[in-house]
Scaffold this active site. Structure first.
Site, PDB file in Angstrom:
ATOM      1  N   CYS A  35     -36.878 -11.498 -21.544  1.00 18.25           N
ATOM      2  CA  CYS A  35     -36.381 -11.568 -22.920  1.00 18.25           C
ATOM      3  C   CYS A  35     -34.883 -11.287 -22.985  1.00 18.25           C
ATOM      4  CB  CYS A  35     -37.125 -10.551 -23.784  1.00 18.25           C
ATOM      5  SG  CYS A  35     -36.460 -10.350 -25.444  1.00 18.25           S
ATOM      6  N   PRO A  36     -34.072 -12.049 -23.692  1.00 18.35           N
ATOM      7  CA  PRO A  36     -34.434 -13.176 -24.553  1.00 18.35           C
ATOM      8  C   PRO A  36     -34.188 -14.535 -23.890  1.00 18.35           C
ATOM      9  CG  PRO A  36     -32.198 -12.537 -25.054  1.00 18.35           C
ATOM     10  CD  PRO A  36     -32.637 -11.711 -23.858  1.00 18.35           C
TER      11      PRO A  36
END
Lengths: 155, 76
Positions: free
Chosen positions: B15-16
């Site tokens: 993430c991200p």
């Protein structure tokens, strides 16, 4: 879909705390938000040409350590650099983006980066210390954008 | 498995990054085309649902296979 806005104030200049502003800003931009990050005090480190950020376990009992270590030992010379290197290696091994990559993605997504002029002067920084394309302004500049934002965050 | 127009392998990314890479890949597609995303980040399951909801793209399919997550995202 009307354009939403996210305003972030970044005040921290350590390796770990540099992540939230860049992660949230780049993700929000990908979701279609217009984003501005206002960098003040130690948050100015996020705008330097070379981000040489460190992490410290001192005063941070919540930081998971690979092995138990007395606080006095953590304060020895070289420990901070070693921990920062270990943290960077761990992040890389877990597929976490580098700060440079995240910042690049923010810039690519047209996230507006603003340096707090007062703290730039306070710390005797020069505009040549910072990356190109950023703006300089004060509290009123922040509110111009924040006042019409849907989300404002202080990091 | 449904047809797709382009594939994005975001395996190993956390993430991200899967979302950011997907956004970039979708930008290169035309409306109605489908992007097949492969990811290993368990958080991406909820994140791609949220991404679709907020961007108006359609998450046609979301499944786990062989320890990897597969998403079909139709550009709108």
């Amino acid at each position: 879909m009307s354009e939403k806005k996210l305003a972030i104030i970044a005040t921290k200049g350590s390796l770990d705390w540099a992540y939230p502003p860049f992660i949230l800003a780049s993700t929000a931009a990908a979701l279609g938000y217009k984003v501005e990050i206002f960098c003040t005090f130690y948050g100015l480190q996020l705008l330097r040409k070379k981000m040489d950020l460190k992490v410290t376990s001192l005063g941070n009992p919540g930081m998971p350590m690979p092995m138990p270590m007395p606080v006095l030992l953590q304060a020895l010379p070289g420990m901070q650099s070693m921990m920062s290197l270990m943290m960077k290696q761990k992040m890389k091994s877990k597929g976490v983006a580098s700060l440079e990559e995240l910042r690049g993605l923010c810039i690519e997504a047209e996230v507006k980066l603003v340096a707090c002029q007062m703290t730039v002067d306070l710390f005797d920084f020069n505009t040549s210390d910072f990356i190109d394309g950023i703006e300089y302004g004060g509290a009123a500049t922040f509110f111009e954008f924040a006042g019409e934002s849907d989300i404002t965050l202080f990091v | 498995m449904a047809d797709f127009d382009q594939e994005l392998d975001a395996s190993g990314l956390n993430c991200p990054l899967p979302i950011l890479r997907a956004k970039k890949a979708l930008a290169a597609l035309s409306e109605g085309q489908v992007l097949h995303i492969i990811a290993t980040d368990p958080g991406s399951v909820k994140d791609f649902e949220a991404f679709a909801k907020q961007t108006g793209n359609e998450l046609v399919e979301s499944r786990e296979e062989g320890g990897k997550f597969h998403f079909m995202m139709k550009k709108h």
